[in-house]
Design a protein around this motif. Structure first.
Motif, PDB file in Angstrom:
ATOM      1  N   ALA A 142     -45.543   4.528 -99.867  1.00 17.32           N
ATOM      2  CA  ALA A 142     -44.429   5.445-100.123  1.00 17.32           C
ATOM      3  C   ALA A 142     -43.090   4.831 -99.712  1.00 17.32           C
ATOM      4  N   LEU A 143     -42.048   5.176-100.452  1.00 20.37           N
ATOM      5  CA  LEU A 143     -40.714   4.659-100.160  1.00 20.37           C
ATOM      6  C   LEU A 143     -40.237   5.103 -98.784  1.00 20.37           C
ATOM      7  N   ALA A 144     -40.574   6.341 -98.390  1.00 14.68           N
ATOM      8  CA  ALA A 144     -40.145   6.844 -97.083  1.00 14.68           C
ATOM      9  C   ALA A 144     -40.746   6.016 -95.956  1.00 14.68           C
ATOM     10  N   VAL A 145     -41.967   5.561 -96.126  1.00 18.45           N
ATOM     11  CA  VAL A 145     -42.626   4.735 -95.116  1.00 18.45           C
ATOM     12  C   VAL A 145     -41.945   3.372 -95.033  1.00 18.45           C
ATOM     13  N   LYS A 146     -41.702   2.767 -96.165  1.00 16.34           N
ATOM     14  CA  LYS A 146     -41.058   1.453 -96.168  1.00 16.34           C
ATOM     15  C   LYS A 146     -39.659   1.525 -95.551  1.00 16.34           C
ATOM     16  N   GLN A 147     -38.920   2.588 -95.884  1.00 18.48           N
ATOM     17  CA  GLN A 147     -37.576   2.748 -95.333  1.00 18.48           C
ATOM     18  C   GLN A 147     -37.628   2.949 -93.826  1.00 18.48           C
ATOM     19  N   ARG A 148     -38.602   3.743 -93.351  1.00 16.06           N
ATOM     20  CA  ARG A 148     -38.727   3.981 -91.910  1.00 16.06           C
ATOM     21  C   ARG A 148     -39.023   2.672 -91.180  1.00 16.06           C
ATOM     22  N   GLY A 149     -39.885   1.830 -91.752  1.00 17.10           N
ATOM     23  CA  GLY A 149     -40.178   0.540 -91.131  1.00 17.10           C
ATOM     24  C   GLY A 149     -38.937  -0.318 -90.998  1.00 17.10           C
ATOM     25  N   ILE A 150     -38.087  -0.306 -92.023  1.00 17.30           N
ATOM     26  CA  ILE A 150     -36.836  -1.070 -91.975  1.00 17.30           C
ATOM     27  C   ILE A 150     -35.916  -0.507 -90.904  1.00 17.30           C
ATOM     28  N   GLU A 151     -35.815   0.841 -90.844  1.00 19.84           N
ATOM     29  CA  GLU A 151     -34.947   1.468 -89.853  1.00 19.84           C
ATOM     30  C   GLU A 151     -35.414   1.182 -88.429  1.00 19.84           C
ATOM     31  N   THR A 154     -39.039  -2.944 -87.987  1.00 23.45           N
ATOM     32  CA  THR A 154     -40.385  -3.527 -88.104  1.00 23.45           C
ATOM     33  C   THR A 154     -40.831  -3.512 -89.563  1.00 23.45           C
ATOM     34  N   PRO A 155     -40.061  -4.118 -90.480  1.00 21.89           N
ATOM     35  CA  PRO A 155     -40.437  -4.080 -91.893  1.00 21.89           C
ATOM     36  C   PRO A 155     -41.831  -4.668 -92.107  1.00 21.89           C
ATOM     37  N   GLY A 156     -42.672  -3.888 -92.764  1.00 21.67           N
ATOM     38  CA  GLY A 156     -44.046  -4.321 -93.000  1.00 21.67           C
ATOM     39  C   GLY A 156     -44.993  -3.934 -91.897  1.00 21.67           C
ATOM     40  N   GLY A 157     -44.494  -3.814 -90.690  1.00 22.00           N
ATOM     41  CA  GLY A 157     -45.369  -3.507 -89.557  1.00 22.00           C
ATOM     42  C   GLY A 157     -45.926  -2.100 -89.612  1.00 22.00           C
ATOM     43  N   LEU A 158     -45.079  -1.133 -89.972  1.00 15.81           N
ATOM     44  CA  LEU A 158     -45.528   0.252 -90.042  1.00 15.81           C
ATOM     45  C   LEU A 158     -46.602   0.421 -91.110  1.00 15.81           C
ATOM     46  N   ASP A 195     -54.532  23.333 -80.074  1.00 14.60           N
ATOM     47  CA  ASP A 195     -54.674  24.782 -79.958  1.00 14.60           C
ATOM     48  C   ASP A 195     -53.288  25.426 -79.882  1.00 14.60           C
ATOM     49  N   ASP A 196     -52.902  25.960 -78.727  1.00 20.43           N
ATOM     50  CA  ASP A 196     -51.614  26.647 -78.596  1.00 20.43           C
ATOM     51  C   ASP A 196     -50.528  25.789 -77.968  1.00 20.43           C
ATOM     52  N   ASP A 197     -50.781  24.485 -77.845  1.00 19.07           N
ATOM     53  CA  ASP A 197     -49.777  23.554 -77.343  1.00 19.07           C
ATOM     54  C   ASP A 197     -49.332  22.654 -78.482  1.00 19.07           C
ATOM     55  N   LEU A 198     -48.043  22.353 -78.531  1.00 12.87           N
ATOM     56  CA  LEU A 198     -47.486  21.535 -79.607  1.00 12.87           C
ATOM     57  C   LEU A 198     -46.506  20.523 -79.021  1.00 12.87           C
ATOM     58  N   LEU A 199     -46.722  19.255 -79.318  1.00 18.45           N
ATOM     59  CA  LEU A 199     -45.780  18.208 -78.957  1.00 18.45           C
ATOM     60  C   LEU A 199     -44.963  17.854 -80.194  1.00 18.45           C
ATOM     61  N   VAL A 200     -43.641  17.930 -80.063  1.00 16.26           N
ATOM     62  CA  VAL A 200     -42.723  17.619 -81.151  1.00 16.26           C
ATOM     63  C   VAL A 200     -41.973  16.345 -80.771  1.00 16.26           C
ATOM     64  N   ASN A 201     -42.319  15.243 -81.420  1.00 14.58           N
ATOM     65  CA  ASN A 201     -41.725  13.932 -81.138  1.00 14.58           C
ATOM     66  C   ASN A 201     -40.636  13.662 -82.178  1.00 14.58           C
ATOM     67  N   GLY A 202     -39.383  13.841 -81.786  1.00  9.53           N
ATOM     68  CA  GLY A 202     -38.287  13.604 -82.715  1.00  9.53           C
ATOM     69  C   GLY A 202     -38.153  12.135 -83.075  1.00  9.53           C
ATOM     70  N   HIS A 203     -37.598  11.857 -84.245  1.00 10.08           N
ATOM     71  CA  HIS A 203     -37.338  10.488 -84.683  1.00 10.08           C
ATOM     72  C   HIS A 203     -35.841  10.238 -84.687  1.00 10.08           C
ATOM     73  N   ALA A 204     -35.446   9.042 -84.300  1.00 10.40           N
ATOM     74  CA  ALA A 204     -34.033   8.672 -84.270  1.00 10.40           C
ATOM     75  C   ALA A 204     -33.844   7.364 -85.033  1.00 10.40           C
ATOM     76  N   PHE A 205     -32.742   7.259 -85.731  1.00  2.00           N
ATOM     77  CA  PHE A 205     -32.454   6.046 -86.515  1.00  2.00           C
ATOM     78  C   PHE A 205     -32.412   4.833 -85.603  1.00  2.00           C
ATOM     79  N   GLY A 206     -33.145   3.793 -85.983  1.00  2.00           N
ATOM     80  CA  GLY A 206     -33.126   2.547 -85.238  1.00  2.00           C
ATOM     81  C   GLY A 206     -33.997   2.516 -84.007  1.00  2.00           C
ATOM     82  N   ALA A 207     -34.761   3.596 -83.755  1.00  2.00           N
ATOM     83  CA  ALA A 207     -35.621   3.658 -82.570  1.00  2.00           C
ATOM     84  C   ALA A 207     -37.065   3.910 -82.981  1.00  2.00           C
ATOM     85  N   LEU A 208     -37.988   3.363 -82.206  1.00  2.00           N
ATOM     86  CA  LEU A 208     -39.405   3.641 -82.423  1.00  2.00           C
ATOM     87  C   LEU A 208     -39.718   5.057 -81.979  1.00  2.00           C
TER      88      LEU A 208
END
Length: 249
Positions: A142-151, A154-158, A195-208
Motif C-alpha cells: 500500500a502507498l500509505a505503508v511506503k510513505q510511512r516508511g519514508i517518513e 526506514t524506506p523498505g524496512g517497514l 478487554d476493557d483496556d486500550l493503548l493508543v500509540n500516536g504517530h508523529a512525522f519523522g518518528a518511530l
C-alpha cells in the motif's frame, strides 16, 4: 475487585508491592491490601503514593473524587506514557496475560509483540480458552505503508517487518476465534485493546511509533475517548482484507 489502576501505575514505573511499601514507609502487607482494594490509603499516604507513581488521585481512586460520576474524558485516562518504549515489559505482559474475552490490534507491523512477548503462542493458548482476536496489520504494497516508511526514515524496512508479521500470523489465522486482516489506510494511531483496556500509540512525522506517546484508556460507561478510537478501529476493520490460510505469505 482489585485496584487495577494502582497496579498498572506501579507496573508503569516498574515497582513491586515491596518496592512501593518501602518508598512510602508502610508494611508490604498494607500495600498489598491497597492492590486488593481491601483498604484505601489515608489521605497523607495517598499523597506519598502519588509522589512516587505520578498521576492524580482520581485516576487511581476514582471513588474518592468529589463527583461520584467523573467526566468520562478524565476517568477513562489511566496513564499517559511519554513513549511506547516507556511501557515496561511487565506492563505489556500483564495486559497480554490478563485478556479474557477480546483483543483487538491495529498496526502497520506490530512485530515487537512477537519478538518480545511470545505473541503467537499466547494467541494459541488464549484462543483455545475462548478469547477472540481481531488483528489488523498493514498491506506492505500500500502507498500509505511506503510513505510511512519514508517518513520514519526506514524506506523498505517497514514493508519487510509487515511481511514478517504476516508470516507469523499465518500460523494462527486458521484458529477458531482468530481473524487477521490487512489494510492500506493512513495510520494516525496504533491501537491495542485488551478487554476493557486500550493503548493508543500516536504517530508523529519523522518518528518511530516506539518513540511516540501512548495513552492507556479504560472503558467507562459512555466513555467518549474509548468510543472515538474504537470507531476508528471498526472503520479500518470493515475496510480490511481478510487473510486466509492458503493465501498467507
Amino acid at each position: 475487585m482489585a485496584n487495577d489502576r494502582l497496579r498498572t501505575a506501579m507496573l508503569a514505573v516498574n515497582l513491586t508491592v515491596d518496592d512501593l511499601a518501602a518508598r512510602v514507609g508502610v508494611d508490604p502487607k498494607t500495600a498489598a491490601r491497597w492492590i486488593s482494594n481491601e483498604r484505601v490509603p489515608h489521605r497523607g499516604t495517598r499523597h506519598k503514593i502519588l509522589a512516587v507513581l505520578g498521576g492524580r488521585e482520581e485516576d487511581i481512586w476514582p471513588s474518592l473524587a468529589s463527583d461520584s460520576r467523573p467526566a468520562p474524558t478524565e476517568s477513562e485516562l489511566v496513564h499517559l506514557y511519554p513513549s511506547r518504549s516507556a511501557i515496561t515489559g511487565a506492563g505489556w505482559e500483564a495486559l497480554l496475560a490478563g485478556v479474557q474475552e477480546r483483543m483487538d490490534v491495529l498496526v502497520f507491523s506490530g512485530a515487537f509483540l512477537v519478538e518480545q512477548y511470545n505473541f503467537v503462542p499466547l494467541v494459541r493458548a488464549k484462543a483455545a480458552a475462548g478469547v477472540r482476536f481481531r488483528l489488523l496489520v498493514g498491506d506492505e504494497t500500500a502507498l500509505a505503508v511506503k510513505q510511512r516508511g519514508i517518513e520514519e526514515g526506514t524506506p523498505g524496512g517497514l514493508e519487510g517487518r509487515i511481511q514478517l508479521m504476516r508470516r507469523y500470523l499465518a500460523d494462527v489465522v486458521e484458529l477458531d476465534g482468530v481473524e487477521v486482516r490487512t489494510h492500506g489506510e493512513i495510520l494516525y494511531n496504533s491501537l491495542y485493546r485488551f478487554d476493557d483496556d486500550l493503548l493508543v500509540n500516536g504517530h508523529a512525522f519523522g518518528a518511530l511509533a516506539g518513540q511516540s506517546p501512548v495513552m492507556h484508556l479504560r472503558r467507562q460507561p459512555n466513555g467518549q475517548m474509548w468510543q472515538h478510537y474504537m470507531k476508528s478501529f471498526e472503520r479500518t476493520w470493515t475496510a480490511g482484507v481478510p487473510e486466509k490460510p492458503q493465501e498467507s505469505v
